[in-house]
Design a protein around this motif. Structure first.
Motif, PDB file in Angstrom:
ATOM      1  N   ALA A 110       9.262   1.361   3.352  1.00  0.00           N
ATOM      2  CA  ALA A 110       8.377   0.281   2.914  1.00  0.00           C
ATOM      3  C   ALA A 110       9.125  -0.731   2.042  1.00  0.00           C
ATOM      4  CB  ALA A 110       7.208   0.887   2.139  1.00  0.00           C
ATOM      5  N   ALA A 111       9.766  -0.249   0.980  1.00  0.00           N
ATOM      6  CA  ALA A 111      10.417  -1.168   0.046  1.00  0.00           C
ATOM      7  C   ALA A 111      11.640  -1.835   0.678  1.00  0.00           C
ATOM      8  CB  ALA A 111      10.815  -0.408  -1.223  1.00  0.00           C
ATOM      9  N   HIS A 150      19.511   6.483   7.738  1.00  0.00           N
ATOM     10  CA  HIS A 150      20.043   7.616   8.516  1.00  0.00           C
ATOM     11  C   HIS A 150      19.048   8.145   9.542  1.00  0.00           C
ATOM     12  CE1 HIS A 150      18.382  10.957   5.659  1.00  0.00           C
ATOM     13  NE2 HIS A 150      17.540   9.975   5.803  1.00  0.00           N
ATOM     14  N   LYS A 181       7.357   7.139   6.858  1.00  0.00           N
ATOM     15  CA  LYS A 181       6.246   7.467   5.946  1.00  0.00           C
ATOM     16  C   LYS A 181       5.099   6.479   6.110  1.00  0.00           C
ATOM     17  CE  LYS A 181       8.356  10.273   2.419  1.00  0.00           C
ATOM     18  NZ  LYS A 181       8.850  10.372   1.044  1.00  0.00           N
ATOM     19  N   SER A 215       1.204   7.456   6.842  1.00  0.00           N
ATOM     20  CA  SER A 215       0.398   7.206   5.643  1.00  0.00           C
ATOM     21  C   SER A 215      -1.078   6.977   5.960  1.00  0.00           C
ATOM     22  CB  SER A 215       0.947   5.985   4.898  1.00  0.00           C
ATOM     23  OG  SER A 215       0.739   4.822   5.668  1.00  0.00           O
ATOM     24  N   GLY A 216      -1.882   7.246   4.949  1.00  0.00           N
ATOM     25  CA  GLY A 216      -3.329   6.984   5.054  1.00  0.00           C
ATOM     26  C   GLY A 216      -3.945   7.637   6.279  1.00  0.00           C
ATOM     27  N   THR A 224      15.794   4.300  -1.043  1.00  0.00           N
ATOM     28  CA  THR A 224      15.760   5.544  -0.267  1.00  0.00           C
ATOM     29  C   THR A 224      14.555   6.420  -0.582  1.00  0.00           C
ATOM     30  OG1 THR A 224      17.300   6.360  -1.931  1.00  0.00           O
ATOM     31  CG2 THR A 224      18.238   5.752   0.190  1.00  0.00           C
ATOM     32  N   ILE A 284       8.429  15.344   1.695  1.00  0.00           N
ATOM     33  CA  ILE A 284       8.403  15.483   3.162  1.00  0.00           C
ATOM     34  C   ILE A 284       9.809  15.283   3.767  1.00  0.00           C
ATOM     35  CG2 ILE A 284       7.094  15.033   5.247  1.00  0.00           C
ATOM     36  CD1 ILE A 284       4.834  14.848   3.546  1.00  0.00           C
ATOM     37  N   ALA A 310       3.828  16.941  -0.529  1.00  0.00           N
ATOM     38  CA  ALA A 310       3.554  15.943  -1.587  1.00  0.00           C
ATOM     39  C   ALA A 310       3.649  14.530  -1.019  1.00  0.00           C
ATOM     40  CB  ALA A 310       4.550  16.109  -2.725  1.00  0.00           C
ATOM     41  N   GLU A 311       2.744  13.658  -1.465  1.00  0.00           N
ATOM     42  CA  GLU A 311       2.811  12.265  -0.998  1.00  0.00           C
ATOM     43  C   GLU A 311       3.878  11.481  -1.730  1.00  0.00           C
ATOM     44  OE1 GLU A 311      -0.530   9.765  -0.412  1.00  0.00           O
ATOM     45  OE2 GLU A 311      -1.563  11.251   0.801  1.00  0.00           O
TER      46      GLU A 311
HETATM   47  P1  FDA Z   1      10.247   5.371   1.918  1.00  0.00           P
HETATM   48  O1  FDA Z   1      10.168   6.849   1.865  1.00  0.00           O
HETATM   49  O2  FDA Z   1       9.161   4.622   2.570  1.00  0.00           O
HETATM   50  O3  FDA Z   1      11.599   4.936   2.625  1.00  0.00           O
HETATM   51  C1  FDA Z   1      12.841   5.520   2.316  1.00  0.00           C
HETATM   52  C2  FDA Z   1      13.775   5.335   3.490  1.00  0.00           C
HETATM   53  O4  FDA Z   1      15.075   5.734   3.071  1.00  0.00           O
HETATM   54  C3  FDA Z   1      13.404   6.205   4.670  1.00  0.00           C
HETATM   55  O5  FDA Z   1      13.366   5.415   5.846  1.00  0.00           O
HETATM   56  C4  FDA Z   1      14.516   7.255   4.735  1.00  0.00           C
HETATM   57  O6  FDA Z   1      14.847   7.644   6.062  1.00  0.00           O
HETATM   58  C5  FDA Z   1      15.671   6.492   4.099  1.00  0.00           C
HETATM   59  N1  FDA Z   1      16.677   7.378   3.514  1.00  0.00           N
HETATM   60  C6  FDA Z   1      16.476   8.428   2.688  1.00  0.00           C
HETATM   61  N2  FDA Z   1      17.653   9.002   2.397  1.00  0.00           N
HETATM   62  C7  FDA Z   1      18.618   8.291   3.029  1.00  0.00           C
HETATM   63  C8  FDA Z   1      20.030   8.414   3.123  1.00  0.00           C
HETATM   64  N3  FDA Z   1      20.694   9.394   2.488  1.00  0.00           N
HETATM   65  N4  FDA Z   1      20.701   7.512   3.881  1.00  0.00           N
HETATM   66  C9  FDA Z   1      20.043   6.531   4.540  1.00  0.00           C
HETATM   67  N5  FDA Z   1      18.713   6.372   4.503  1.00  0.00           N
HETATM   68  C10 FDA Z   1      18.001   7.249   3.745  1.00  0.00           C
HETATM   69  N6  FDA Z   1       1.201   5.428  -0.312  1.00  0.00           N
HETATM   70  C11 FDA Z   1       0.203   4.506  -0.304  1.00  0.00           C
HETATM   71  O7  FDA Z   1       0.231   3.574  -1.096  1.00  0.00           O
HETATM   72  N7  FDA Z   1      -0.811   4.601   0.614  1.00  0.00           N
HETATM   73  C12 FDA Z   1      -0.876   5.610   1.532  1.00  0.00           C
HETATM   74  O8  FDA Z   1      -1.773   5.633   2.394  1.00  0.00           O
HETATM   75  C13 FDA Z   1       0.128   6.621   1.484  1.00  0.00           C
HETATM   76  N8  FDA Z   1       0.081   7.706   2.321  1.00  0.00           N
HETATM   77  C14 FDA Z   1       1.110   8.607   2.327  1.00  0.00           C
HETATM   78  C15 FDA Z   1       1.059   9.698   3.210  1.00  0.00           C
HETATM   79  C16 FDA Z   1       2.106  10.601   3.242  1.00  0.00           C
HETATM   80  C17 FDA Z   1       2.027  11.788   4.159  1.00  0.00           C
HETATM   81  C18 FDA Z   1       3.224  10.421   2.387  1.00  0.00           C
HETATM   82  C19 FDA Z   1       4.378  11.380   2.419  1.00  0.00           C
HETATM   83  C20 FDA Z   1       3.262   9.355   1.513  1.00  0.00           C
HETATM   84  C21 FDA Z   1       2.206   8.447   1.454  1.00  0.00           C
HETATM   85  N9  FDA Z   1       2.219   7.378   0.565  1.00  0.00           N
HETATM   86  C22 FDA Z   1       1.188   6.466   0.574  1.00  0.00           C
HETATM   87  C23 FDA Z   1       3.364   7.146  -0.331  1.00  0.00           C
HETATM   88  C24 FDA Z   1       4.287   6.087   0.317  1.00  0.00           C
HETATM   89  O9  FDA Z   1       4.592   6.474   1.628  1.00  0.00           O
HETATM   90  C25 FDA Z   1       5.573   5.940  -0.484  1.00  0.00           C
HETATM   91  O10 FDA Z   1       5.274   5.700  -1.839  1.00  0.00           O
HETATM   92  C26 FDA Z   1       6.393   4.771   0.050  1.00  0.00           C
HETATM   93  O11 FDA Z   1       6.724   5.006   1.403  1.00  0.00           O
HETATM   94  C27 FDA Z   1       7.656   4.586  -0.761  1.00  0.00           C
HETATM   95  O12 FDA Z   1       8.404   3.552  -0.177  1.00  0.00           O
HETATM   96  P2  FDA Z   1       9.987   3.548  -0.272  1.00  0.00           P
HETATM   97  O13 FDA Z   1      10.436   2.414   0.567  1.00  0.00           O
HETATM   98  O14 FDA Z   1      10.409   3.624  -1.675  1.00  0.00           O
HETATM   99  O15 FDA Z   1      10.437   4.918   0.412  1.00  0.00           O
END
Ligand code: FDA
Length: 398
Positions: free
Chosen positions: A14-15, A35, A42, A46-47, A164, A169, A341-342
């Motif tokens: 997302a970010a 990777h 996610k 989500s949702g 990242t 999950i 955990a979410e």
């Molecule tokens: P995000 O996890 O989205 O992205 C990280 C990226 O980095 C991934 O694509 C991953 O593959 C990559 N990465 C990780 N390690 C790496 C490495 N070593 N090298 C290269 N790439 C790497 N929030 C909300 O507001 N509303 C909602 O409905 C939900 N629902 C929900 C359901 C479920 C099941 C989960 C697990 C989480 C949610 N959330 C949510 C939380 C939300 O998904 C979360 O806060 C955001 O995705 C965070 O965004 P980021 O971009 O920070 O991380």
């Protein structure tokens, strides 16, 4: 091969995607590396598959952080209304489910496609299946301040954005890599802890929750000073549902939950009134009317009072029953952890970052955005709004 771009973003979630699109819009050459074999996994999960992408009622008080002020600047400069405007501009249908929570009408993939399209239109490149082998600061790189190495290329860039996420999950590709990079550059990281997560119960309460598995009730749950009024779900292993996920972010091992199972009434007074109006009503029937048949049976099982009529109950018995219902004390043995955990609480200490730019104070050109930072939202779209807002703030300065 040695490549040169303005900005490398690690993480196509997302970010990362939102930062990429906005930085590219400002004319920066941007490369996003991930990777995983798919961007935004996610987001897709989500949702419940419909992505709760923001909330009408974004407030700093809905976020946990060692510095509760840190999130204010970014949240006020890129608001829920800005993101809703973008969603509308892409013609994505959405609705408010409840309490200001905004969901897609169709599928979460609408949000992911929107982000990918924004990246594409503005010229940000997204590379998947890419393992990062190192990130190093360059001493004499000229404009290039960092080198990001992958198994294929060395990429020199002016800014590196770590997006990242957190370790929850792991089957979706989540890692703690962002924390490792922060530590490599000497930044303080608060150990991650699973948040928005169900509880596991192993003490004498276990058989009760197990028997009630599948039953949901509106409750008020309290831990310390914090409380939430939402639904709670009994599960085979413990407790879940929105009220429980919310309070889990405030729970620490060993502490107790206080659960009001009849939060909208004063049970003692209600029982006395009903004793007057419906004296032949059995206690069990009265409780089933307030909750569910199954809950009343299980909760009162073994209690002599269960089969008594309200007329047969004395005031003291009513008070004992009422206080048990209003303050059910539960001591979870733990949480389900990162498997379900979410979010992850903790992360890069906000004192290390500028709240205006998300840039490291000690390492110019190194940015941290989204969940990897020690800012964690409540359930209800708050975490995505933090991802959008922190990404937007960084995109202005990368
Ligand atoms: P995000 O996890 O989205 O992205 C990280 C990226 O980095 C991934 O694509 C991953 O593959 C990559 N990465 C990780 N390690 C790496 C490495 N070593 N090298 C290269 N790439 C790497 N929030 C909300 O507001 N509303 C909602 O409905 C939900 N629902 C929900 C359901 C479920 C099941 C989960 C697990 C989480 C949610 N959330 C949510 C939380 C939300 O998904 C979360 O806060 C955001 O995705 C965070 O965004 P980021 O971009 O920070 O991380």
């Amino acid at each position: 091969m040695v490549l040169q771009v303005d900005v490398v973003i690690i993480g196509a979630g997302a970010a990362g995607l939102f930062c990429a699109a906005n930085a590219a819009k400002k004319g920066r050459s941007v490369l996003v590396l991930d990777h995983a074999n798919k961007a935004g996994k996610k987001i897709l999960m989500s949702g419940g598959g419909r992505c709760n992408f923001t909330n009408y009622y974004i407030e700093p008080s809905r976020y946990l952080s060692r510095n509760p002020h840190f999130c204010k600047s970014a949240l006020s400069r890129y608001t829920q209304w800005d993101f809703i405007g973008l969603v509308d501009a892409h013609g994505i249908p959405w609705h408010e489910k409840k309490d200001g929570q905004l969901f897609c009408n169709n599928k979460a993939v609408d949000i992911l496609n929107m982000l990918l399209q924004e990246c594409d239109t503005n010229g940000a490149e997204v590379r998947l299946n890419t393992k990062i082998t190192s990130i190093e600061a360059l001493e004499n790189g000229g404009k290039a301040r960092y080198q990001v190495s992958t198994e294929e290329d060395d990429i020199r860039c002016e800014s590196v954005v770590i997006a990242t996420g957190g370790p929850s999950i792991p089957t979706l590709g989540a890692t703690g890599y962002g924390y490792d990079i922060a530590k490599q550059f000497g930044l303080k990281v608060y150990p991650p802890v699973a948040g928005l997560v169900p509880f596991v119960i192993t003490d004498q309460t276990k058989s009760l929750v197990e028997t009630l598995s599948g039953t949901a009730l509106p409750v008020q749950v309290q831990c310390g000073e914090q409380s939430f009024s939402e639904d709670m779900l009994f599960t085979h292993r413990g407790l879940s549902g929105p009220a429980i996920l919310q309070i889990s972010s405030y729970w620490s091992p060993g502490s107790k939950l206080h659960i009001d199972l009849l939060p909208t009434m004063r049970a003692g007074e209600a029982l006395r009134q009903q004793q007057h109006e419906r004296p032949k009503l059995k206690l069990r029937t009265w409780l089933a009317e307030q909750t569910t048949q199954k809950f009343a049976e299980v909760w009162l099982s073994g209690l002599r009072e269960a089969e008594l009529t309200l007329a047969e109950l004395d005031g003291q018995a009513m008070d004992v029953i009422a206080s048990r219902l209003h303050d059910w004390e539960v001591k979870p043995s733990g949480t389900e952890g990162y498997r379900t955990a979410e979010v992850a609480l903790g992360g890069v200490d906000t004192d290390e970052l500028s709240s205006k730019t998300m840039e490291s104070k000690s390492h110019p050109g190194l940015f941290f955005i989204g969940e990897v930072v020690d800012v964690t939202g409540h359930l209800g779209g708050f975490n995505f709004q933090w991802a959008w807002a922190s990404a937007w703030a960084a995109a202005e300065y990368v």
